[in-house]
Design a protein around this motif. Structure first.
Motif, PDB file in Angstrom:
ATOM      1  N   PHE A  39       1.067  -1.312  -0.395  1.00  0.00           N
ATOM      2  CA  PHE A  39      -0.214  -0.221   0.270  1.00  0.00           C
ATOM      3  C   PHE A  39       0.698   1.334  -0.120  1.00  0.00           C
ATOM      4  O   PHE A  39       0.669   2.251  -0.557  1.00  0.00           O
ATOM      5  CB  PHE A  39      -1.150  -0.403   1.152  1.00  0.00           C
ATOM      6  N   TYR A  40       1.601   1.018   1.609  1.00  0.00           N
ATOM      7  CA  TYR A  40       2.454   2.383   1.332  1.00  0.00           C
ATOM      8  C   TYR A  40       3.670   2.911   0.041  1.00  0.00           C
ATOM      9  O   TYR A  40       3.758   3.632  -0.328  1.00  0.00           O
ATOM     10  CB  TYR A  40       3.207   2.491   2.482  1.00  0.00           C
ATOM     11  N   GLN A  41       3.202   1.923  -1.280  1.00  0.00           N
ATOM     12  CA  GLN A  41       4.529   1.868  -2.345  1.00  0.00           C
ATOM     13  C   GLN A  41       6.498   2.715  -2.178  1.00  0.00           C
ATOM     14  O   GLN A  41       6.049   3.083  -2.572  1.00  0.00           O
ATOM     15  CB  GLN A  41       4.294   2.589  -3.532  1.00  0.00           C
ATOM     16  N   GLN A  42       6.810   2.195  -1.150  1.00  0.00           N
ATOM     17  CA  GLN A  42       7.606   2.631  -0.858  1.00  0.00           C
ATOM     18  C   GLN A  42       9.276   3.003  -2.233  1.00  0.00           C
ATOM     19  O   GLN A  42       9.965   3.833  -2.405  1.00  0.00           O
ATOM     20  CB  GLN A  42       9.532   2.344   0.388  1.00  0.00           C
ATOM     21  N   ALA A  43       9.064   1.814  -2.769  1.00  0.00           N
ATOM     22  CA  ALA A  43      10.050   1.977  -4.169  1.00  0.00           C
ATOM     23  C   ALA A  43       9.248   2.535  -5.573  1.00  0.00           C
ATOM     24  O   ALA A  43      10.288   3.188  -6.021  1.00  0.00           O
ATOM     25  CB  ALA A  43       9.705   0.001  -4.498  1.00  0.00           C
ATOM     26  N   HIS A  44       8.342   2.814  -4.944  1.00  0.00           N
ATOM     27  CA  HIS A  44       7.581   3.797  -6.296  1.00  0.00           C
ATOM     28  C   HIS A  44       7.063   5.076  -5.296  1.00  0.00           C
ATOM     29  O   HIS A  44       5.837   5.858  -5.064  1.00  0.00           O
ATOM     30  CB  HIS A  44       6.336   2.781  -7.229  1.00  0.00           C
ATOM     31  N   ILE A  45       8.454   6.387  -5.431  1.00  0.00           N
ATOM     32  CA  ILE A  45       7.826   7.314  -4.840  1.00  0.00           C
ATOM     33  C   ILE A  45       6.982   8.090  -5.477  1.00  0.00           C
ATOM     34  O   ILE A  45       5.971   8.875  -4.499  1.00  0.00           O
ATOM     35  CB  ILE A  45       9.058   7.907  -5.797  1.00  0.00           C
ATOM     36  N   GLU A  46       6.887   8.049  -7.006  1.00  0.00           N
ATOM     37  CA  GLU A  46       4.804   8.726  -6.858  1.00  0.00           C
ATOM     38  C   GLU A  46       4.062   8.237  -6.833  1.00  0.00           C
ATOM     39  O   GLU A  46       2.978   9.201  -6.216  1.00  0.00           O
ATOM     40  CB  GLU A  46       5.382   9.168  -8.860  1.00  0.00           C
ATOM     41  N   LYS A  47       4.050   7.364  -6.936  1.00  0.00           N
ATOM     42  CA  LYS A  47       2.560   6.626  -5.585  1.00  0.00           C
ATOM     43  C   LYS A  47       2.512   6.830  -4.596  1.00  0.00           C
ATOM     44  O   LYS A  47       1.477   7.119  -3.831  1.00  0.00           O
ATOM     45  CB  LYS A  47       1.991   5.339  -6.453  1.00  0.00           C
ATOM     46  N   HIS A  48       3.576   6.534  -3.644  1.00  0.00           N
ATOM     47  CA  HIS A  48       3.754   7.182  -2.735  1.00  0.00           C
ATOM     48  C   HIS A  48       3.751   8.751  -1.725  1.00  0.00           C
ATOM     49  O   HIS A  48       2.832   8.748  -1.028  1.00  0.00           O
ATOM     50  CB  HIS A  48       5.391   6.628  -1.642  1.00  0.00           C
ATOM     51  N   ARG A  49       3.895   8.734  -3.010  1.00  0.00           N
ATOM     52  CA  ARG A  49       3.845  10.401  -2.366  1.00  0.00           C
ATOM     53  C   ARG A  49       1.920  10.969  -2.861  1.00  0.00           C
ATOM     54  O   ARG A  49       1.657  11.494  -2.223  1.00  0.00           O
ATOM     55  CB  ARG A  49       4.759  11.363  -3.403  1.00  0.00           C
ATOM     56  N   ALA A  50       1.368  10.211  -3.725  1.00  0.00           N
ATOM     57  CA  ALA A  50       0.475  10.438  -3.933  1.00  0.00           C
ATOM     58  C   ALA A  50      -0.458  10.070  -2.871  1.00  0.00           C
ATOM     59  O   ALA A  50      -1.423  10.729  -2.846  1.00  0.00           O
ATOM     60  CB  ALA A  50      -0.127   9.743  -5.657  1.00  0.00           C
ATOM     61  N   ILE A  51      -0.208   8.946  -2.209  1.00  0.00           N
ATOM     62  CA  ILE A  51      -0.833   8.105  -0.684  1.00  0.00           C
ATOM     63  C   ILE A  51      -0.716   9.069  -0.020  1.00  0.00           C
ATOM     64  O   ILE A  51      -1.676   9.311   0.714  1.00  0.00           O
ATOM     65  CB  ILE A  51      -0.148   6.767  -0.759  1.00  0.00           C
ATOM     66  N   THR A  52       0.071   9.427   0.440  1.00  0.00           N
ATOM     67  CA  THR A  52       0.673  10.459   1.512  1.00  0.00           C
ATOM     68  C   THR A  52      -0.335  12.036   1.296  1.00  0.00           C
ATOM     69  O   THR A  52      -1.115  11.878   1.991  1.00  0.00           O
ATOM     70  CB  THR A  52       1.999  11.018   1.478  1.00  0.00           C
ATOM     71  N   TYR A  53      -0.345  12.369  -0.538  1.00  0.00           N
ATOM     72  CA  TYR A  53      -0.984  13.337  -0.611  1.00  0.00           C
ATOM     73  C   TYR A  53      -2.744  13.622   0.042  1.00  0.00           C
ATOM     74  O   TYR A  53      -3.300  14.031   0.843  1.00  0.00           O
ATOM     75  CB  TYR A  53      -1.053  13.906  -1.284  1.00  0.00           C
ATOM     76  N   LEU A  54      -3.413  12.645  -0.535  1.00  0.00           N
ATOM     77  CA  LEU A  54      -4.399  11.325  -0.213  1.00  0.00           C
ATOM     78  C   LEU A  54      -5.078  11.338   1.313  1.00  0.00           C
ATOM     79  O   LEU A  54      -5.776  11.778   1.616  1.00  0.00           O
ATOM     80  CB  LEU A  54      -4.848  10.988  -0.952  1.00  0.00           C
ATOM     81  N   LEU A  55      -3.885  10.809   1.646  1.00  0.00           N
ATOM     82  CA  LEU A  55      -3.536  10.802   3.557  1.00  0.00           C
ATOM     83  C   LEU A  55      -3.969  11.704   3.963  1.00  0.00           C
ATOM     84  O   LEU A  55      -4.795  12.255   5.267  1.00  0.00           O
ATOM     85  CB  LEU A  55      -2.830   9.898   3.856  1.00  0.00           C
ATOM     86  N   ASN A  56      -3.574  12.864   3.673  1.00  0.00           N
ATOM     87  CA  ASN A  56      -2.571  14.109   4.451  1.00  0.00           C
ATOM     88  C   ASN A  56      -4.484  14.982   4.189  1.00  0.00           C
ATOM     89  O   ASN A  56      -4.615  16.141   4.971  1.00  0.00           O
ATOM     90  CB  ASN A  56      -1.614  14.741   3.783  1.00  0.00           C
ATOM     91  N   LYS A  57      -4.732  14.790   2.956  1.00  0.00           N
ATOM     92  CA  LYS A  57      -5.586  16.178   2.900  1.00  0.00           C
ATOM     93  C   LYS A  57      -7.084  15.097   3.357  1.00  0.00           C
ATOM     94  O   LYS A  57      -8.520  15.630   3.373  1.00  0.00           O
ATOM     95  CB  LYS A  57      -6.384  15.980   0.968  1.00  0.00           C
TER      96      LYS A  57
END
Length: 105
Positions: A39-57
């Protein structure tokens, strides 16, 4: 134009994630159960940042699964549903046309 294209691709990535969770929300089990590392996609930085963004919003929520420390339950929130539906109805996030709309300029 490269930056605009990158921005549109990132917006599309977030809409794609919301779309998947939106579809899951309206099923019998409204949460996606996934291994934390997937889920957190640490290896795929773009997807990781997208997930982090959606969580933070507050558009998605991720909670540990009881008695399963390696799993996380992910679901779209009511704010995420509103954002996704309004965006889709306004013509945003309707596929890669959003990311490539200005490619001819």
């Amino acid at each position: 134009m490269e930056l605009e294209s990158a921005i549109k691709e990132r917006i599309q990535e977030r809409f794609d994630i919301l779309h998947e969770l939106y579809d899951i929300w309206f099923t019998e089990n409204p949460a996606l159960i996934a291994p934390m590392e997937r889920f957190y996609q640490q290896a795929h930085i773009e997807k990781h940042r997208a997930i982090t963004y959606l969580l933070n919003k507050g558009f998605i929520a991720a909670n540990p699964v009881e008695n399963e420390p390696e799993l996380v339950a992910v679901c779209i929130t009511v704010d995420g549903i509103d954002f996704f539906e309004q965006g889709r109805l306004a013509g945003k996030g309707n596929g890669w046309s959003v990311a490539t709309e200005y490619s001819d300029e």
